[in-house]
Design a protein around this motif. Structure first.
Motif, short mmCIF file in Angstrom:
data_model
loop_
_atom_site.label_atom_id
_atom_site.label_comp_id
_atom_site.label_asym_id
_atom_site.label_seq_id
_atom_site.Cartn_x
_atom_site.Cartn_y
_atom_site.Cartn_z
N ARG A 30 0.98 -1.14 0.21
CA ARG A 30 -0.30 0.53 -0.02
C ARG A 30 0.57 1.72 -0.24
O ARG A 30 0.10 2.41 -0.64
N ILE A 31 2.04 1.17 -0.03
CA ILE A 31 2.96 2.36 -0.20
C ILE A 31 3.95 2.94 -1.05
O ILE A 31 3.54 1.94 -2.57
N PRO A 32 2.90 4.50 -1.36
CA PRO A 32 2.74 4.63 -2.50
C PRO A 32 3.89 4.45 -3.62
O PRO A 32 3.94 4.26 -4.82
N THR A 33 5.49 4.80 -2.89
CA THR A 33 6.24 4.84 -3.58
C THR A 33 6.42 3.31 -3.96
O THR A 33 7.48 3.02 -5.04
N LEU A 34 6.31 2.60 -3.03
CA LEU A 34 6.08 1.47 -3.57
C LEU A 34 5.27 0.67 -4.49
O LEU A 34 6.90 -0.35 -5.16
N LYS A 35 4.99 0.83 -4.75
CA LYS A 35 4.02 0.79 -5.47
C LYS A 35 4.62 0.95 -6.99
O LYS A 35 4.11 0.42 -7.89
N GLN A 36 4.99 2.90 -6.86
CA GLN A 36 5.38 2.89 -8.63
C GLN A 36 6.64 2.17 -8.46
O GLN A 36 6.98 2.14 -10.04
N SER A 37 7.86 1.31 -7.77
CA SER A 37 8.71 0.88 -8.16
C SER A 37 8.16 -0.63 -8.37
O SER A 37 8.94 -0.82 -9.88
N ILE A 38 7.25 -1.06 -8.02
CA ILE A 38 6.52 -2.19 -8.71
C ILE A 38 6.00 -2.24 -9.80
O ILE A 38 6.37 -2.53 -10.64
N SER A 39 5.22 -1.22 -10.00
CA SER A 39 4.42 -0.77 -11.57
C SER A 39 5.66 -0.47 -12.64
O SER A 39 5.97 -1.23 -13.59
N ASP A 40 6.81 0.41 -12.32
CA ASP A 40 8.20 0.38 -13.42
C ASP A 40 8.92 -0.64 -13.41
O ASP A 40 9.61 -0.84 -13.97
N ALA A 41 9.13 -1.51 -12.60
CA ALA A 41 10.04 -2.73 -12.71
C ALA A 41 9.61 -3.87 -14.08
O ALA A 41 9.48 -4.29 -14.69
N PHE A 42 7.61 -3.70 -13.92
CA PHE A 42 7.17 -5.01 -14.57
C PHE A 42 6.59 -3.90 -15.96
O PHE A 42 6.42 -4.14 -17.11
N GLY A 43 6.95 -1.94 -15.76
CA GLY A 43 6.04 -1.73 -17.08
C GLY A 43 5.05 -1.83 -17.19
O GLY A 43 4.61 -1.63 -18.24
#
Length: 693
Positions: A346-359
C-alpha cells in the motif's frame, strides 16, 4: 465433520479462514478483528496469546516472542539468524539440537521453549478462536508458509501444527495459496485451447517479498516461476523510520531509545502507524508520550522524506521480479496483469517501483490481507472427504533440483536426479533398482552451490528392509515410488520387489480359422509384484516420543491458561456481587431484610471485601466460589423476597389492567347496544308517520 481451516501464518498478523456455507469466510477473533497478532507472551501465571500478547507487549517486552515463522526450523548458526536476531526483544538461545529457542520468565521461573513449541502455542490459540467463533469441529488445516521455506522448515511447521492438535493436510506456499484464491474466484479466465492468462503476483508482507509468475485457465493454475527477497518487508520500513527518529531525539531531547528496549518498541509501533498514515497523506505528525525518563517526544515527517529515507530499500524491488520472469522464461511484456497482495504494497512509492519494474499498471482485485488465508481454506476443502468443491487443479514449482542416491550393491549407477529444478509438484516418479539385500536411500539437493549457507544438503534418508533373494539369485529388482508430495516434501511412498513369472497367453486365431478350431497358447514372461518392503524414514520431523511430549506439555499449558482465566472470572464475579448486593441492600432490598439480617450480611460483605483485597487477592478458584456461595446463601433469600413482592406487584398490575380492559370492553358493548336500540326506535317512528292531506 471437520470444517476446512486455512491459516495464513503471518510474521506480524495471521488471518484465519474456513470453508462453509458454500463459500470461504474470514474468522474474526475475540475482539472482532479480522487478523490476529502473531504473538506469544508469558506472564506471572499464564500465557498471553494473540491480541492479549500484543496489548501487553510493551510492558512485557522481554517475555514476548514475535516473528515466529522466521525461526521455525532455523538453525542458530544459520547466516539468516544474524539478520533476524535484531527484530527480537526476547532472549534467543541455541538449543541442544542446534535450533533456536526463546528464554523467557514464566510463572516466576526461567523457561526455554523451542520455535516449534512457540508456533504450536500460537496455532493452538487460533484453533480455539475458530472453534469458539464458528462452533465448528476442527481437525485439518492448510498452513500457508513462505515460498523460501526449506524442507526442514516445512517439517518443523507441520510438527508445530501437530503440537496444536491439528492435522496438517498441506503446507502450501503463501503466494500459491493467493494464486488459488485468484483462480477460483475469477469468472473471466480463458478456457480450452485459449491462451492462458499470465499474472504476476507480488506479495510484500511484514518481513518478506515474493514475486510469482502464474498461468491461469478456468479451473487450472500453473506456477511458472517464483523468486523472493526474504529480508525485505514492512518491518524494514518501520525500522528505517525508527532509526531516523532515534537519531533526531538523541539530539533534540538528549535521550537514546536504543538503550531502552521498551522505548524503542514504542517508537517502532508509532513508526508503523506513521507509515500507514503517509500512505494516504502527504504529511503526518509524530508524537509519543513519556517514551523514557518521563520525556514526551514529537516531530513530523512528509511522504517525500519517507521516500528519501527508504531509497536503499526501493533499489531492491527489481531483483525478485527479474529473477521470477527469467525462471518463467517470459518477458515483462507477456505478463497480462500484475496483482498486488500484502499490507506493505500500500506504500505509494513502493507501488510505483513495482509498476516501473513491470512497465505496466498494477491491479488490486484481490483482498490484499485475506487472499492467502482464503486460498488456504479452499485447498484444505479440496482435501476434505465430505465436502464437494469446484474442480481446481494447481501445480507449484521445484525451486531446486533433488536427487536420490542409494547403496551401490551391483554395478549400476548409485544416484539419479529425480525432480529437476523448475519441474512441477506434486509429482511421482517410479524407478527400479537391482538389490542384493536390504539397503538405504537418501534424498539430497543436487547442486550444493545453489543452497543458502548452512542449509543442509541432505533432505531425508530411508532404510528399506525385507529384500529376500531366491536360491541362486544374485540380485532382485526393487520398484520404488518416489514422490514430492503436495507440501513439497520428498518421500518414498512405496517399495516392493519384482519377480518374473511364466503365464500362458492365448494366441488369436486367424480370420479364416474354422469355428471349432482349438485355441492355442504360448508361454510369456511377466514381471509382477512379489513382496512389499518395509520403509523406515529418517526425516526432519520430530520422532513420536518427542512430539507426544510437546503435545502433552501444550495441553497442560492450555489447561493452566483456562484455569487462570476461570479463576479470574470467579474473582471478578465475587467482587461484582459484593458491590451490587451492598448497594441493593441499602435500597430496593431494604424493606425485605430484617435488621439482624442486614447487620449480619453487611458484616459478611465487609469481611469478604477485605479478604478479596488482602489474603484473597491471589487465591484459588474454589475459594472464590465458596465465598460467593456463602454470601449468596443469605443474599438470595432476601433477593427471593424482593422478587416475590415484585411478582405480586406485577400480578396486581396485570389484574388491574385486565379489569380496566374488561370495564372498557363492557362500556364499549353497552354503548354499542344503546346505539343499536336508538337506531331501531328512529326507524319505527319513521314508519308510523301518516300523511293526512
Amino acid at each position: 465433520m471437520s470444517t476446512p481451516f486455512g491459516l495464513d501464518l503471518g510474521n506480524d498478523n495471521s488471518v484465519l479462514a474456513v470453508a462453509r456455507n458454500r463459500g470461504i469466510d474470514i474468522v474474526v477473533n475475540e475482539v472482532s478483528n479480522r487478523s490476529t497478532p502473531s504473538v506469544v507472551g508469558f506472564g506471572p501465571k499464564n500465557r498471553y496469546l494473540g491480541e492479549t500478547g500484543k496489548t501487553k507487549q510493551t510492558s512485557n517486552i522481554k517475555n514476548t516472542v514475535t516473528n515466529l515463522k522466521r525461526i521455525v526450523g532455523l538453525n542458530y548458526d544459520d547466516e539468516d539468524f544474524e539478520q533476524e536476531s535484531k527484530f527480537f526483544t526476547s532472549k534467543l538461545v541455541k538449543l541442544d539440537d542446534g535450533k533456536i529457542g526463546a528464554q523467557v520468565r514464566f510463572a516466576g521461573e526461567q523457561q526455554t521453549y523451542s520455535a516449534v513449541q512457540l508456533t504450536g502455542m500460537f496455532i493452538d490459540k487460533v484453533k480455539h478462536t475458530v472453534i469458539d467463533e464458528t462452533k465448528a469441529n476442527l481437525t485439518d488445516v492448510c498452513v500457508a508458509v513462505p515460498a523460501w521455506y526449506s524442507e526442514e522448515q516445512r517439517y518443523a511447521m507441520a510438527d508445530a501444527v501437530r503440537v496444536a492438535g491439528l492435522n496438517p493436510v498441506r503446507i502450501v506456499n503463501d503466494i500459491t495459496a493467493a494464486g488459488v484464491s485468484y483462480g477460483v474466484f475469477k469468472t473471466d479466465l480463458p478456457e480450452g485451447e485459449e491462451k492462458p492468462r499470465i499474472v504476476a503476483l507480488v506479495d510484500i508482507g511484514h518481513s518478506s517479498y515474493t514475486c510469482s509468475i502464474m498461468a491461469f485457465k478456468k479451473g487450472e493454475l500453473k506456477v511458472l516461476g517464483t523468486a523472493y527477497d526474504k529480508h525485505f518487508g514492512g518491518r524494514d520500513f518501520d525500522r528505517a523510520i525508527t532509526e531516523h527518529f532515534a537519531d533526531e531525539f538523541k539530539g533534540k531531547y538528549k535521550i537514546d531509545i536504543r538503550e531502552n528496549p521498551k522505548a524503542y518498541n514504542r517508537i517502532l509501533t508509532a513508526a508503523e502507524k506513521l507509515k500507514k498514515v503517509l500512505s494516504a497523506n502527504t504529511a503526518a505528525p509524530f508524537s509519543v508520550e513519556s517514551v523514557m525518563n518521563d520525556v514526551d517526544v514529537s516531530s513530523q515527517m512528509t511522504r517525500e522524506e519517507l521516500e528519501e529515507l527508504v531509497k536503499p530499500l526501493l533499489e531492491r524491488v527489481t531483483d525478485p521480479v527479474t529473477r521470477a520472469l527469467a525462471q518463467a522464461n517470459i518477458s515483462a511484456e507477456e505478463v497480462d496483469y500484475v496483482e498486488l497482495i500484502g499490507g506493505t504494497t500500500r506504500i505509494p512509492t513502493l507501488k510505483q517501483s513495482i509498476s516501473d519494474a513491470f512497465g505496466k499498471p498494477l491491479s488490486t482485485t484481490l483482498n490484499q490481507d485475506e487472499a492467502i488465508a482464503k486460498g488456504a481454506a479452499f485447498i484444505c476443502a479440496i482435501h476434505s472427504p465430505t465436502l464437494r468443491v469446484r474442480p481446481f487443479k494447481f501445480e507449484d514449482i521445484h525451486p531446486l533440483s533433488v536427487s536420490y542416491s542409494w547403496d551401490k550393491q551391483v554395478e549400476d549407477e548409485d544416484h539419479l536426479e529425480v525432480f529437476p529444478v523448475n519441474s512441477s509438484f506434486p509429482s511421482t516418479k517410479m524407478i527400479t533398482l537391482h538389490r542384493t539385500g536390504d539397503f538405504s536411500m537418501e534424498a539430497k539437493y543436487t547442486d550444493k552451490d545453489q543452497l543458502p549457507k548452512d542449509v543442509p544438503v541432505e533432505i531425508a534418508r530411508w532404510d528399506i528392509s525385507g529384500v529376500q533373494l531366491a536360491e541362486g539369485q544374485e540380485s532382485i529388482p526393487v520398484k520404488l515410488k518416489l514422490r514430492c508430495d503436495p507440501s513439497g516434501l520428498h518421500i518414498i511412498e512405496e517399495a516392493y520387489t519384482l519377480e518374473d513369472i511364466i503365464v500362458k497367453e492365448e494366441i488369436p486365431l486367424p480370420d479364416d480359422a474354422p469355428e471349432d478350431a482349438e485355441p492355442e497358447f504360448k508361454e510369456v514372461t511377466k514381471t509382477v509384484k512379489k513382496d512389499t518392503l518395509t520403509i523406515t524414514p529418517h526425516t526432519f520431523a520430530l520422532n513420536a516420543s518427542s512430539l507426544n511430549e510437546l503435545i502433552e506439555k501444550e495441553n497442560e499449558l492450555t489447561a493452566q491458561d483456562k484455569l487462570v482465566f476461570e479463576t479470574e472470572d470467579r474473582k471478578n464475579a465475587l467482587e461484582e456481587y459484593i458491590y451490587t448486593l451492598r448497594g441493593k441492600l441499602e435500597e430496593e432490598y431494604a424493606p425485605f431484610a430484617s435488621e439482624q439480617e442486614k447487620t449480619k450480611l453487611t458484616g459478611m460483605l465487609s469481611k469478604a471485601e477485605e479478604w478479596l483485597y488482602d489474603d484473597g487477592y491471589d487465591s484459588i478458584k474454589a475459594k472464590y466460589i465458596a465465598k460467593y456461595e456463602e454470601l449468596a446463601s443469605i443474599g438470595n433469600v432476601i433477593r427471593g423476597r424482593y422478587l416475590a413482592k415484585e411478582e405480586e406487584k406485577k400480578q396486581a398490575l396485570r389484574a388491574k389492567q385486565e379489569a380496566s380492559q374488561m370495564a372498557d370492553l363492557a362500556a364499549k358493548l353497552a354503548a354499542q347496544r344503546k346505539a343499536e336500540a336508538e337506531a331501531k326506535e328512529e326507524t319505527a317512528d319513521a314508519e308510523g308517520d301518516v300523511d293526512l292531506d
